[in-house]
Design a protein around this motif. Structure first.
Motif, short mmCIF file in Angstrom:
data_model
loop_
_atom_site.label_atom_id
_atom_site.label_comp_id
_atom_site.label_asym_id
_atom_site.label_seq_id
_atom_site.Cartn_x
_atom_site.Cartn_y
_atom_site.Cartn_z
N LEU A 91 0.95 -1.16 -0.05
CA LEU A 91 0.06 -0.08 -0.07
C LEU A 91 0.95 1.32 0.05
N LYS A 92 1.81 1.25 0.75
CA LYS A 92 2.89 2.35 0.83
C LYS A 92 3.31 2.66 -0.46
N ALA A 93 3.95 1.42 -1.38
CA ALA A 93 4.45 1.64 -2.69
C ALA A 93 3.49 2.27 -3.56
N TYR A 94 2.21 1.86 -3.36
CA TYR A 94 0.90 2.06 -4.18
C TYR A 94 0.73 3.79 -4.04
N LEU A 95 0.63 4.01 -2.89
CA LEU A 95 0.30 5.37 -2.62
C LEU A 95 1.47 6.57 -3.03
N SER A 96 2.59 5.71 -2.97
CA SER A 96 3.91 6.50 -3.37
C SER A 96 3.39 7.20 -4.81
N PHE A 97 3.19 6.05 -5.80
CA PHE A 97 2.82 6.31 -7.10
C PHE A 97 2.25 7.62 -7.36
N TRP A 98 0.96 7.89 -6.43
CA TRP A 98 0.35 9.14 -6.88
C TRP A 98 0.89 10.32 -6.14
N GLU A 99 2.01 10.35 -5.25
CA GLU A 99 2.49 11.38 -4.52
C GLU A 99 2.63 12.70 -5.21
N ASP A 100 3.43 12.45 -6.29
CA ASP A 100 3.89 13.56 -7.15
C ASP A 100 2.88 13.82 -8.30
N ARG A 101 1.89 13.29 -8.25
CA ARG A 101 0.61 13.50 -9.33
C ARG A 101 -0.60 14.05 -8.82
N LYS A 102 -1.15 14.86 -9.62
CA LYS A 102 -2.47 15.33 -9.22
C LYS A 102 -3.43 14.44 -9.30
N LEU A 103 -4.13 14.15 -8.30
CA LEU A 103 -5.32 13.00 -7.90
C LEU A 103 -6.50 13.35 -8.81
N PRO A 104 -6.58 12.40 -9.89
CA PRO A 104 -7.95 12.66 -10.47
C PRO A 104 -9.01 12.49 -9.60
N ALA A 105 -10.25 13.22 -9.94
CA ALA A 105 -11.08 13.44 -8.79
C ALA A 105 -11.75 11.77 -8.41
N ASP A 106 -11.94 10.98 -9.44
CA ASP A 106 -12.54 9.46 -9.05
C ASP A 106 -11.27 8.70 -8.19
N VAL A 107 -10.12 9.11 -8.35
CA VAL A 107 -8.92 8.42 -7.48
C VAL A 107 -9.39 9.05 -6.07
N ALA A 108 -9.35 10.24 -5.93
CA ALA A 108 -9.58 10.91 -4.85
C ALA A 108 -10.60 10.16 -4.02
N ASN A 109 -11.78 10.06 -4.70
CA ASN A 109 -13.02 9.81 -4.19
C ASN A 109 -12.86 8.26 -3.79
N GLN A 110 -12.41 7.42 -4.47
CA GLN A 110 -12.03 6.11 -4.26
C GLN A 110 -11.25 5.97 -2.91
N LEU A 111 -10.10 6.77 -2.80
CA LEU A 111 -9.21 6.60 -1.82
C LEU A 111 -10.00 7.12 -0.33
N THR A 112 -10.57 7.95 -0.52
CA THR A 112 -11.58 8.69 0.54
C THR A 112 -12.13 7.57 1.22
N GLU A 113 -13.00 6.91 0.20
CA GLU A 113 -13.96 5.80 0.77
C GLU A 113 -13.17 4.81 1.32
N ALA A 114 -11.98 4.46 0.67
CA ALA A 114 -11.14 3.13 1.15
C ALA A 114 -10.60 3.62 2.71
N SER A 115 -10.42 4.85 2.98
CA SER A 115 -9.90 5.56 4.02
C SER A 115 -10.89 5.22 5.29
N HIS A 116 -12.31 4.98 5.12
CA HIS A 116 -13.25 4.97 5.86
C HIS A 116 -13.35 3.34 6.20
N ASN A 117 -12.80 2.61 5.33
CA ASN A 117 -13.04 1.07 5.62
C ASN A 117 -12.31 0.58 6.94
N ARG A 118 -12.90 0.38 8.17
CA ARG A 118 -12.40 0.23 9.36
C ARG A 118 -12.02 -1.50 9.41
N ASN A 119 -12.59 -2.45 8.32
CA ASN A 119 -12.12 -3.71 8.39
C ASN A 119 -10.61 -3.82 7.71
N TYR A 120 -10.29 -2.70 6.88
CA TYR A 120 -9.04 -2.90 6.50
C TYR A 120 -7.72 -2.18 7.45
#
Length: 368
Positions: free
Chosen positions: A323-352
């Motif tokens: 996950l750290k490696a995956y997120l680092s891919f997006w660090e220097d990139r402007k997050l597309p809106a759909d990516v930001a929305n999916q990541l926001t939803e994932a951040s609320h997943n308490r089972n993860y």
């Protein structure tokens, strides 16, 4: 003699691809690779294996099909197997594939295998011998003859071999070995196994590069054998990935983790950027082993944002480091809106368990 007949005989002897059929090879009683025996038309001496137990050399033949393509190796082994002279010598045909792996054995007419006191092998004995020979790490590995017998057992008959008293009867066979061999044929099993797993393996591997060509590359890659597939993969040139793309992508999901790791590590950069390869490689993320997933994530720099988007629905399968490696891919990139929305939803997943890493990442992304 008729001139036409003479011309025909010379033609058969000299014209490439035309062979005079050799004496038939003994049919393999048990084999792990029956396809290797199809269409054998000629044999040629390749090298010899040495039997230090009896100080004998056994010639090994390379077998070719009607097109001259190498198919397998075999040796007509004739060797004594009983140190007390009770059992008659063994004659057996041993077969190896083109990578030096044992693939079966055959018997010659009138020469069945025998056990102590001339008892004939039964079908279960032949099958057990085959399973023993398939195991290159069998109990015989790095063992001497004297290691095979229990010195505390009461033997039926003591014999002397090279100055040592040992027992040729199965009753004195060590318990750890007894279940792995044919009862009453310990010495036969030992002798044959040592020949199968002696020097032939290395000699065959040394010879293979000189036999290698495009036809063999294709045969190996399309074989059902993992060892053939892996060897072919290691020989690929950059241009071969386009030629064999369908087969390679089929093997990527259906083969071993070792194959996938090797393929991803040597995959030329241009194929990481091709849509077909991206779709098949990243589309199979959920079916793969952990190491293959890691390599796909680290390959995102070559594969690009489209492949990163394909992985986003599978975030819950990622380990902490993935996950750290995956997120680092997006660090220097402007997050597309759909990516930001999916990541926001994932951040609320308490089972993860690593949802907090996504939450932290998004907080940093919001910071001016």
């Amino acid at each position: 003699m008729d001139k036409a007949l003479i011309f025909f005989l010379v033609y058969c002897l000299l014209w490439p691809g035309v062979f005079l059929a050799p004496d038939p090879l003994p049919v393999a009683m048990h084999t792990s690779m029956p396809e290797a025996f199809e269409g054998i038309r000629s044999t040629e001496e390749a090298f010899s294996v040495f039997d230090p137990q009896h100080e004998l050399e056994h010639p090994v033949q390379l077998c070719r099909d009607a097109d001259g393509a190498p198919r397998l190796y075999y040796a007509d082994v004739q060797t004594p197997v009983c140190i007390d002279g009770i059992c008659k010598p063994v004659r057996i045909a041993i077969y190896w594939n083109l990578l030096g792996a044992y693939i079966g054995y055959g018997l010659y007419e009138g020469d069945p295998l025998t056990k102590y006191d001339h008892d004939l092998f039964e079908e279960a004995d032949y099958q057990k011998l085959h399973q023993l020979l398939l195991n290159k790490n069998a109990v015989f590995r790095r063992k001497k003859l004297s290691d095979l017998f229990d010195p505390n057992a009461e033997p039926e008959k003591q014999v002397t071999y090279k100055g040592e008293e040992v027992d040729a009867v199965s009753g004195a066979t060590k318990k750890a070995i007894r279940d792995a061999v044919v009862e009453g044929a310990l010495y036969s099993c030992y002798t044959i196994w040592q020949l199968v797993h002696g020097t032939a393996d290395d000699s065959i591997k040394v010879a293979l590069p000189n036999l290698w060509d495009e036809a063999m590359q294709q045969r190996f890659l399309y074989s059902d054998r993992a060892d053939y597939q892996f060897y072919a993969l290691k020989q690929l040139r950059d241009s071969d990935y386009a030629t064999y793309s369908t087969r390679l992508l089929q093997l990527f999901t259906g083969s071993s983790p070792l194959f996938r790791t090797k393929m991803l590590k040597q995959l030329p950069d241009r194929y990481w950027a091709e849509e077909l390869w991206q779709e098949k490689l990243y589309g199979s993320f959920g079916q793969l082993d952990v190491n293959s997933r890691t390599l796909l994530i680290t390959g995102l720099e070559k594969a690009g944002e489209g492949s990163a988007l394909r992985l986003l629905p599978h975030y819950h399968l990622m380990t902490q480091n993935q996950l750290k490696a995956y997120l680092s891919f997006w660090e220097d990139r402007k997050l597309p809106a759909d990516v930001a929305n999916q990541l926001t939803e994932a951040s609320h997943n308490r089972n993860y368990p690593y949802a907090y890493l996504i939450e932290r990442f998004l907080e940093v992304q919001k910071t001016p």
